[in-house]
Design an enzyme around this catalytic site. Sequence first.
Site, PDB file in Angstrom:
ATOM      1  N   ASP A 143     -17.366  27.657  67.543  1.00  0.00           N
ATOM      2  CA  ASP A 143     -17.983  29.273  68.192  1.00  0.00           C
ATOM      3  C   ASP A 143     -17.525  30.013  69.355  1.00  0.00           C
ATOM      4  O   ASP A 143     -17.564  29.615  69.952  1.00  0.00           O
ATOM      5  CB  ASP A 143     -19.595  29.630  67.730  1.00  0.00           C
ATOM      6  CG  ASP A 143     -20.297  30.199  67.285  1.00  0.00           C
ATOM      7  OD1 ASP A 143     -19.984  31.293  67.543  1.00  0.00           O
ATOM      8  OD2 ASP A 143     -21.406  30.568  68.600  1.00  0.00           O
ATOM      9  N   ILE A 144     -17.968  31.271  69.397  1.00  0.00           N
ATOM     10  CA  ILE A 144     -18.184  32.241  70.722  1.00  0.00           C
ATOM     11  C   ILE A 144     -19.022  31.878  71.101  1.00  0.00           C
ATOM     12  O   ILE A 144     -19.225  31.160  72.456  1.00  0.00           O
ATOM     13  CB  ILE A 144     -17.186  33.337  70.668  1.00  0.00           C
ATOM     14  CG1 ILE A 144     -15.719  33.337  69.921  1.00  0.00           C
ATOM     15  CG2 ILE A 144     -17.109  34.675  71.949  1.00  0.00           C
ATOM     16  CD1 ILE A 144     -14.874  34.377  69.834  1.00  0.00           C
ATOM     17  N   GLY A 151     -19.282  35.184  64.536  1.00  0.00           N
ATOM     18  CA  GLY A 151     -19.415  36.067  63.846  1.00  0.00           C
ATOM     19  C   GLY A 151     -19.152  37.783  63.994  1.00  0.00           C
ATOM     20  O   GLY A 151     -19.340  38.772  63.433  1.00  0.00           O
ATOM     21  N   LYS A 207     -19.222  31.247  57.458  1.00  0.00           N
ATOM     22  CA  LYS A 207     -18.273  30.499  58.475  1.00  0.00           C
ATOM     23  C   LYS A 207     -16.788  29.547  57.069  1.00  0.00           C
ATOM     24  O   LYS A 207     -16.004  29.650  57.871  1.00  0.00           O
ATOM     25  CB  LYS A 207     -18.042  30.527  59.437  1.00  0.00           C
ATOM     26  CG  LYS A 207     -18.684  31.371  60.387  1.00  0.00           C
ATOM     27  CD  LYS A 207     -19.269  30.659  62.310  1.00  0.00           C
ATOM     28  CE  LYS A 207     -19.829  31.750  62.782  1.00  0.00           C
ATOM     29  NZ  LYS A 207     -19.655  30.765  64.446  1.00  0.00           N
ATOM     30  N   ASP A 257     -23.671  27.061  67.820  1.00  0.00           N
ATOM     31  CA  ASP A 257     -24.944  27.021  68.852  1.00  0.00           C
ATOM     32  C   ASP A 257     -26.177  28.248  68.085  1.00  0.00           C
ATOM     33  O   ASP A 257     -27.209  27.286  68.401  1.00  0.00           O
ATOM     34  CB  ASP A 257     -25.310  27.050  69.891  1.00  0.00           C
ATOM     35  CG  ASP A 257     -24.222  29.123  70.232  1.00  0.00           C
ATOM     36  OD1 ASP A 257     -25.949  29.578  70.368  1.00  0.00           O
ATOM     37  OD2 ASP A 257     -23.872  29.688  69.500  1.00  0.00           O
ATOM     38  N   ASN A 275     -25.800  31.162  62.615  1.00  0.00           N
ATOM     39  CA  ASN A 275     -24.640  31.522  61.352  1.00  0.00           C
ATOM     40  C   ASN A 275     -23.537  30.134  61.436  1.00  0.00           C
ATOM     41  O   ASN A 275     -22.938  30.267  61.369  1.00  0.00           O
ATOM     42  CB  ASN A 275     -24.012  32.822  62.245  1.00  0.00           C
ATOM     43  CG  ASN A 275     -23.655  33.105  63.477  1.00  0.00           C
ATOM     44  OD1 ASN A 275     -23.892  31.675  63.960  1.00  0.00           O
ATOM     45  ND2 ASN A 275     -22.299  33.478  63.443  1.00  0.00           N
TER      46      ASN A 275
END
Length: 259
Positions: free
Chosen positions: A9-10, A44, A184, A207, A210
């Site tokens: 994730d970013i 996302g 995802k 984290d 989503n």
Amino acid sequence: MGYKIVFFDIDGTLLNEDKQIPHSTVAAIKQLKSRGIEPVIATGRAPYFIKPLTEQLGIDSYVCFNGGYAVYQGEPLHRRVISKSSVEALVTLAAKHKHALVFEGEHAFFADAEEHPFVTSSVSSLKVDMPGYDPHFWKTNDVYQIFLHCESKDEHLYEELHSELKLIRWHEHAMDVLPAGGSKAQGIAALLKLVGLTPGEAAAFGDGLNDKEMLSFVGFGVAMGNSHPDLLPYADYITKHVDEEGIRIGLVKMGLIAG
């Protein structure tokens, strides 16, 4: 188990609150790649939001729009758009309640309101450019994801759309809107199938809310120390905060990089 691919994730995972990537994370990703294990972004965010990060880390595979669009080594391989009828239903209901929308296409995104304070506060938090203005963008373009701008107290106003759309809050003023059942994990499944890997050969870091399906789907799911509390039950391991070498520590835990 020897994991062969790792999804990251970013926001809150690779990037901290200041939208900076810690030096320890850059070094960990470099070491991961040197060992022949492929790092993949799973976010996302839209593809046009992540280019600086993918260039910095040398990553050319990613899953965007919460699984709606997947690219492997620069080649698009999976697309999942929101149906026109579902978008229209949301547009009608949001207009009724005076809630602004942002439509995310493959190459650009547009708002249906000009200079709306909730749009400004949510989009600016991502440290990206503001969307253009085109309330009719959705009529002639594929829409992969929508930002619905409302406070949590107003979420109940959209319950009638839950059979068609999935809403996930990511900001006090905004939610992601994607097709019902979207996640995802869908985009990751498509990517893994293409490269001939099983979910058990994959790991993931996240984290946010989503990230639930993603952490459950892969062989080993890692929640950051700064994760939303509701994500923790879905993780196999809870690492440190993003600013406390959380990525490095998680990769060491799995035996993917040296300690």
